[in-house]
Scaffold this active site. Structure first.
Site, PDB file in Angstrom:
ATOM      1  N   GLU A  63       8.904 170.118  22.750  1.00 49.16           N
ATOM      2  CA  GLU A  63       8.339 171.449  22.951  1.00 49.16           C
ATOM      3  C   GLU A  63       8.721 172.384  21.813  1.00 49.16           C
ATOM      4  O   GLU A  63       7.911 173.202  21.375  1.00 49.16           O
ATOM      5  CB  GLU A  63       8.773 172.050  24.291  1.00 49.16           C
ATOM      6  CG  GLU A  63       8.123 173.396  24.523  1.00 49.16           C
ATOM      7  CD  GLU A  63       8.102 173.853  25.967  1.00 49.16           C
ATOM      8  OE1 GLU A  63       7.654 174.991  26.192  1.00 49.16           O
ATOM      9  OE2 GLU A  63       8.520 173.095  26.857  1.00 49.16           O
ATOM     10  N   VAL A  91       9.538 155.671  26.469  1.00 49.70           N
ATOM     11  CA  VAL A  91       9.252 154.234  26.420  1.00 49.70           C
ATOM     12  C   VAL A  91      10.387 153.390  25.851  1.00 49.70           C
ATOM     13  O   VAL A  91      10.363 152.169  25.978  1.00 49.70           O
ATOM     14  CB  VAL A  91       7.941 153.959  25.643  1.00 49.70           C
ATOM     15  CG1 VAL A  91       6.755 154.604  26.344  1.00 49.70           C
ATOM     16  CG2 VAL A  91       8.023 154.437  24.206  1.00 49.70           C
ATOM     17  N   HIS A 107      -6.164 169.856  19.631  1.00 46.99           N
ATOM     18  CA  HIS A 107      -7.192 170.878  19.882  1.00 46.99           C
ATOM     19  C   HIS A 107      -6.630 172.230  19.484  1.00 46.99           C
ATOM     20  O   HIS A 107      -5.549 172.608  19.944  1.00 46.99           O
ATOM     21  CB  HIS A 107      -7.585 170.896  21.361  1.00 46.99           C
ATOM     22  CG  HIS A 107      -8.419 172.079  21.741  1.00 46.99           C
ATOM     23  ND1 HIS A 107      -9.741 172.203  21.390  1.00 46.99           N
ATOM     24  CD2 HIS A 107      -8.107 173.202  22.430  1.00 46.99           C
ATOM     25  CE1 HIS A 107     -10.201 173.366  21.859  1.00 46.99           C
ATOM     26  NE2 HIS A 107      -9.218 173.980  22.488  1.00 46.99           N
TER      27      HIS A 107
END
Length: 140
Positions: A63, A91, A107
């Protein structure tokens, strides 16, 4: 962008003083046309009780780097940038060394932005894949 790279990194790192990023020893290391990278040392300070990197510290790194990237790639003088949703898939575990986070814009809307953050180890193996949505709120 290349001519401003060192200045951008300097500003990002200075902004970390007296924040969670300083507590976690997060350092911004590279910037380009559509990305920002940072690294964080993996020490007992960011371990969970069994000695591996805490997922919460990984998410804080993700973040931090994507929010800073939003600030850079939007006009940070005109907007407040806030994270509004984050998701992470962890993972692989790591217990020492550094993790590296690279935020890439997916985006870039006027109001919301979507970032992909790949967190890897020194061998470029994927540790976590994160996605952050940010919102740009006008400063008034």
């Amino acid at each position: 962008m290349e001519q401003y790279k060192e200045k951008i990194l300097e500003v990002c790192n200075k902004a970390c003083e007296n924040t969670l990023m300083q507590t976690l020893d997060i350092e911004f290391t590279d910037v380009g046309e559509n990305f920002l990278t940072a690294r964080m040392p993996v020490t007992p300070k960011v371990h969970q009780p069994d000695g591996v990197l805490h997922g919460g510290a990984t998410v804080a790194l993700a973040e931090s780097v994507a929010s800073a990237a939003s600030y850079i790639f939007l006009d940070g003088q005109k907007f407040f940038v806030r994270g509004i949703e984050i998701a992470a898939n962890h993972v692989k575990s790591i217990s020492e060394g550094y993790v590296f986070a690279k935020a890439l814009i997916i985006h870039k809307g006027r109001t919301t932005q979507l970032w992909e953050i790949r967190v890897t180890n020194a061998e470029d193996q994927l540790i976590s894949l994160c996605k952050l949505t940010t919102i740009a709120l006008p400063k008034t």
